[in-house]
Design a protein around this motif. Structure first.
Motif, PDB file in Angstrom:
ATOM      1  N   ASN A 171       0.825  -1.210   0.000  1.00 42.86           N
ATOM      2  CA  ASN A 171       0.000   0.000   0.000  1.00 42.86           C
ATOM      3  C   ASN A 171       0.858   1.259   0.000  1.00 42.86           C
ATOM      4  OD1 ASN A 171       0.868  -0.644   2.594  1.00 42.86           O
ATOM      5  ND2 ASN A 171      -0.812   0.439   3.578  1.00 42.86           N
ATOM      6  N   GLN A 172       2.003   1.231   0.704  1.00 37.67           N
ATOM      7  CA  GLN A 172       2.904   2.380   0.709  1.00 37.67           C
ATOM      8  C   GLN A 172       3.555   2.558  -0.662  1.00 37.67           C
ATOM      9  OE1 GLN A 172       3.406   4.596   3.019  1.00 37.67           O
ATOM     10  NE2 GLN A 172       2.447   3.702   4.824  1.00 37.67           N
ATOM     11  N   LEU A 173       3.913   1.458  -1.300  1.00 42.02           N
ATOM     12  CA  LEU A 173       4.529   1.545  -2.616  1.00 42.02           C
ATOM     13  C   LEU A 173       3.531   2.016  -3.665  1.00 42.02           C
ATOM     14  CD1 LEU A 173       6.847  -1.596  -2.724  1.00 42.02           C
ATOM     15  CD2 LEU A 173       7.365   0.717  -1.997  1.00 42.02           C
ATOM     16  N   GLU A 174       2.270   1.661  -3.502  1.00 38.55           N
ATOM     17  CA  GLU A 174       1.225   2.147  -4.405  1.00 38.55           C
ATOM     18  C   GLU A 174       1.146   3.672  -4.341  1.00 38.55           C
ATOM     19  OE1 GLU A 174      -0.609   0.866  -6.636  1.00 38.55           O
ATOM     20  OE2 GLU A 174      -0.945  -1.261  -6.247  1.00 38.55           O
ATOM     21  N   MET A 175       1.255   4.238  -3.138  1.00 31.48           N
ATOM     22  CA  MET A 175       1.214   5.691  -2.980  1.00 31.48           C
ATOM     23  C   MET A 175       2.397   6.346  -3.682  1.00 31.48           C
ATOM     24  SD  MET A 175       0.054   5.832   1.040  1.00 31.48           S
ATOM     25  CE  MET A 175       0.400   7.598   1.155  1.00 31.48           C
ATOM     26  N   LEU A 176       3.577   5.724  -3.571  1.00 30.94           N
ATOM     27  CA  LEU A 176       4.753   6.255  -4.264  1.00 30.94           C
ATOM     28  C   LEU A 176       4.571   6.148  -5.775  1.00 30.94           C
ATOM     29  CD1 LEU A 176       7.634   7.363  -4.284  1.00 30.94           C
ATOM     30  CD2 LEU A 176       8.461   5.005  -4.061  1.00 30.94           C
ATOM     31  N   LEU A 177       4.020   5.025  -6.235  1.00 28.88           N
ATOM     32  CA  LEU A 177       3.817   4.813  -7.658  1.00 28.88           C
ATOM     33  C   LEU A 177       2.900   5.889  -8.246  1.00 28.88           C
ATOM     34  CD1 LEU A 177       4.422   2.957 -10.055  1.00 28.88           C
ATOM     35  CD2 LEU A 177       2.442   1.577  -9.384  1.00 28.88           C
ATOM     36  N   GLN A 178       1.887   6.274  -7.505  1.00 29.68           N
ATOM     37  CA  GLN A 178       0.975   7.322  -7.972  1.00 29.68           C
ATOM     38  C   GLN A 178       1.702   8.650  -8.157  1.00 29.68           C
ATOM     39  OE1 GLN A 178      -2.355   7.488  -5.261  1.00 29.68           O
ATOM     40  NE2 GLN A 178      -2.899   5.342  -5.586  1.00 29.68           N
ATOM     41  N   GLN A 179       2.670   8.945  -7.269  1.00 28.63           N
ATOM     42  CA  GLN A 179       3.428  10.189  -7.389  1.00 28.63           C
ATOM     43  C   GLN A 179       4.326  10.192  -8.622  1.00 28.63           C
ATOM     44  OE1 GLN A 179       5.080  11.862  -3.555  1.00 28.63           O
ATOM     45  NE2 GLN A 179       4.571   9.810  -2.832  1.00 28.63           N
ATOM     46  N   LEU A 180       4.721   9.011  -9.079  1.00 29.23           N
ATOM     47  CA  LEU A 180       5.630   8.903 -10.221  1.00 29.23           C
ATOM     48  C   LEU A 180       4.896   8.851 -11.552  1.00 29.23           C
ATOM     49  CD1 LEU A 180       8.200   6.279  -8.851  1.00 29.23           C
ATOM     50  CD2 LEU A 180       8.239   8.759  -8.631  1.00 29.23           C
ATOM     51  N   ASN A 181       3.579   8.989 -11.515  1.00 24.70           N
ATOM     52  CA  ASN A 181       2.775   8.886 -12.738  1.00 24.70           C
ATOM     53  C   ASN A 181       2.773  10.218 -13.479  1.00 24.70           C
ATOM     54  OD1 ASN A 181       1.109   7.720 -14.651  1.00 24.70           O
ATOM     55  ND2 ASN A 181      -0.774   8.218 -13.524  1.00 24.70           N
ATOM     56  N   THR A 182       3.946  10.591 -13.990  1.00 23.28           N
ATOM     57  CA  THR A 182       4.128  11.850 -14.712  1.00 23.28           C
ATOM     58  C   THR A 182       5.328  11.681 -15.645  1.00 23.28           C
ATOM     59  OG1 THR A 182       4.507  14.228 -14.438  1.00 23.28           O
ATOM     60  CG2 THR A 182       5.611  12.768 -12.884  1.00 23.28           C
ATOM     61  N   ASP A 183       5.578  12.707 -16.471  1.00 27.15           N
ATOM     62  CA  ASP A 183       6.693  12.620 -17.422  1.00 27.15           C
ATOM     63  C   ASP A 183       7.963  13.273 -16.901  1.00 27.15           C
ATOM     64  OD1 ASP A 183       5.146  11.245 -19.237  1.00 27.15           O
ATOM     65  OD2 ASP A 183       4.498  13.057 -20.291  1.00 27.15           O
ATOM     66  N   SER A 184       7.868  14.078 -15.846  1.00 29.92           N
ATOM     67  CA  SER A 184       9.027  14.746 -15.264  1.00 29.92           C
ATOM     68  C   SER A 184       8.689  15.103 -13.827  1.00 29.92           C
ATOM     69  CB  SER A 184       9.372  16.014 -16.060  1.00 29.92           C
ATOM     70  OG  SER A 184      10.480  16.683 -15.480  1.00 29.92           O
ATOM     71  N   LEU A 185       9.655  14.928 -12.923  1.00 25.16           N
ATOM     72  CA  LEU A 185       9.338  15.116 -11.509  1.00 25.16           C
ATOM     73  C   LEU A 185      10.565  15.566 -10.732  1.00 25.16           C
ATOM     74  CD1 LEU A 185       7.186  14.788  -9.262  1.00 25.16           C
ATOM     75  CD2 LEU A 185       7.970  12.430  -9.004  1.00 25.16           C
ATOM     76  N   PHE A 186      10.444  16.705 -10.024  1.00 28.20           N
ATOM     77  CA  PHE A 186      11.490  17.139  -9.113  1.00 28.20           C
ATOM     78  C   PHE A 186      11.416  16.279  -7.850  1.00 28.20           C
ATOM     79  CE2 PHE A 186      11.258  21.004 -11.696  1.00 28.20           C
ATOM     80  CZ  PHE A 186      12.605  21.277 -11.870  1.00 28.20           C
ATOM     81  N   CYS A 187      12.541  15.696  -7.476  1.00 26.02           N
ATOM     82  CA  CYS A 187      12.540  14.729  -6.373  1.00 26.02           C
ATOM     83  C   CYS A 187      12.196  15.378  -5.035  1.00 26.02           C
ATOM     84  CB  CYS A 187      13.898  14.031  -6.297  1.00 26.02           C
ATOM     85  SG  CYS A 187      14.195  12.962  -7.725  1.00 26.02           S
TER      86      CYS A 187
END
Length: 279
Positions: A100-116
Motif C-alpha cells: 500500500n505504501q509503494l502504491e502511494m509512491l507509484l501514484q506520485q511517479l505517474n508523470t513525465d518529469s518530476l522534481f525529487c
C-alpha cells in the motif's frame, strides 16, 4: 573537539567518539575494535564518508576542517565467502516493502518529469532512518530522495549511487521520462510480488485452520491446489479448494489435484459453502 562516527549494523546501532588529532585510519581501527567486541566479523575493506565524499586513510580530522559534533559514516563491503557467518554492518538492509505504501509512491511517479524534492517518501520506519542517515552524510534531501527512488527504496544501493553520481552535472535535474518509466515498471513488479506473497500466506492460514480459501481470496486469484468436482459440475475453469474437497465435497467424484494455475474456490463463491466461517 568531538566528532562522531555513526555505525548501523543488522542488529546494533552505535556511535564512536573521536577527536581532531585522529587520522581516518585510526578511526577505522577504533570502529573495528568496537565491532569486534560486539561479535562481528571484521572486514578487510571499509570506507568513512563525510558530506558524501570518501575520506582517505592518511587524512586527519584537523586537516579536513571537520566541525565539532559532525557525523561521519562508516561503511564496509559484504563478504564474498558463502561459508562465512557474516553479519552486515552497514545501513543497507533491504526495506521491508509494504504494497500500500509503494502504491502511494507509484501514484506520485505517474508523470513525465518530476522534481525529487516534491516526492513524499513512504512512511516506513527503516526507510526514514536510512533517509536521515543519508542526510547526515551531507547530501541534500532532494538528492537522497532521487537516489532512493532510482534504487527502489533500498538504502545501501542508494548510498552507493550518491557516492558515484554526486558530482554529475545532472544530479539535481528532475527525474526524466525514461527514469520514471523504468522505476514505475520495477515498482509494479515489486508490488505484484509482495501482494501475491501476502495473499498466498493468507490462503495457507485458511488451509491450516480448515477454512475455505475463498475466505482469504474473495474473487482474487491465488496459486494453490484445487480440484474439479464432477458430482457438482465444477469442471473446466471451476473447482474447489483442498478444504472444500474434504468438507463440502467429501465422497464426491473428484479429479486429481490441480496446481500451477491461479484460482479462487468456486464452492466458496457459491454461497452454499459449509467451510466458510459464519459471518
Amino acid at each position: 573537539m568531538e566528532v562522531y562516527v555513526n555505525v548501523l549494523t543488522a542488529t546494533d546501532k552505535f556511535s564512536v567518539s573521536t577527536n581532531q588529532r585522529e587520522t581516518i585510519y585510526s578511526i577505522k581501527q577504533k570502529v573495528k575494535s568496537h565491532l569486534r567486541t560486539l561479535g562481528y566479523l571484521i572486514p578487510n575493506q571499509s570506507i568513512i564518508c563525510y558530506q558524501g565524499n570518501e575520506l582517505q586513510d592518511e587524512q586527519s580530522l584537523k586537516d579536513l576542517d571537520i566541525k565539532s559534533h559532525s557525523n561521519l559514516l562508516y561503511l564496509y563491503n559484504l563478504t564474498t565467502d558463502p561459508e562465512e557467518d557474516y553479519i552486515v554492518a552497514d545501513i543497507g538492509n533491504r526495506i521491508e516493502e509494504e504494497p500500500n505504501q509503494l502504491e502511494m509512491l507509484l501514484q506520485q511517479l505517474n508523470t513525465d518529469s518530476l522534481f525529487c524534492g516534491e516526492i513524499e517518501l513512504p512512511d516506513i520506519p527503516q526507510l526514514q532512518e536510512g533517509f536521515n542517515m543519508m542526510m547526515s552524510m551531507g547530501f541534500p534531501p532532494h538528492r537522497c530522495k532521487k537516489a532512493l527512488i532510482l534504487n527502489l527504496l533500498h538504502v545501501e544501493p542508494a548510498i552507493s549511487w550518491l557516492l558515484e553520481h554526486n558530482m554529475d552535472d545532472d544530479i539535481d535535474f528532475p527525474l526524466n521520462m525514461i527514469q520514471l518509466q523504468i522505476t514505475r515498471q520495477a515498482l509494479r513488479r515489486v508490488i505484484r510480488s509482495e501482494t501475491s506473497s501476502t495473499l498466498e500466506q493468507r490462503v495457507q492460514e485458511c488451509l491450516d485452520r480448515n477454512i475455505c480459501t475463498f475466505h482469504a481470496t474473495g474473487e482474487s486469484f491465488a496459486k494453490h491446489k484445487w480440484y474439479h468436482c464432477f458430482t457438482c459440475g465444477l469442471v473446466d475453469s471451476e473447482g474447489c479448494c483442498e478444504t472444500c474437497k474434504n468438507v463440502c465435497h467429501k465422497n464426491h467424484r473428484l479429479s486429481e489435484p490441480l496446481s500451477g494455475q491461479t484460482f479462487y474456490c468456486d464452492c466458496g463463491a457459491s454461497g452454499d459453502c459449509k467451510a466458510l466461517p459464519a459471518e
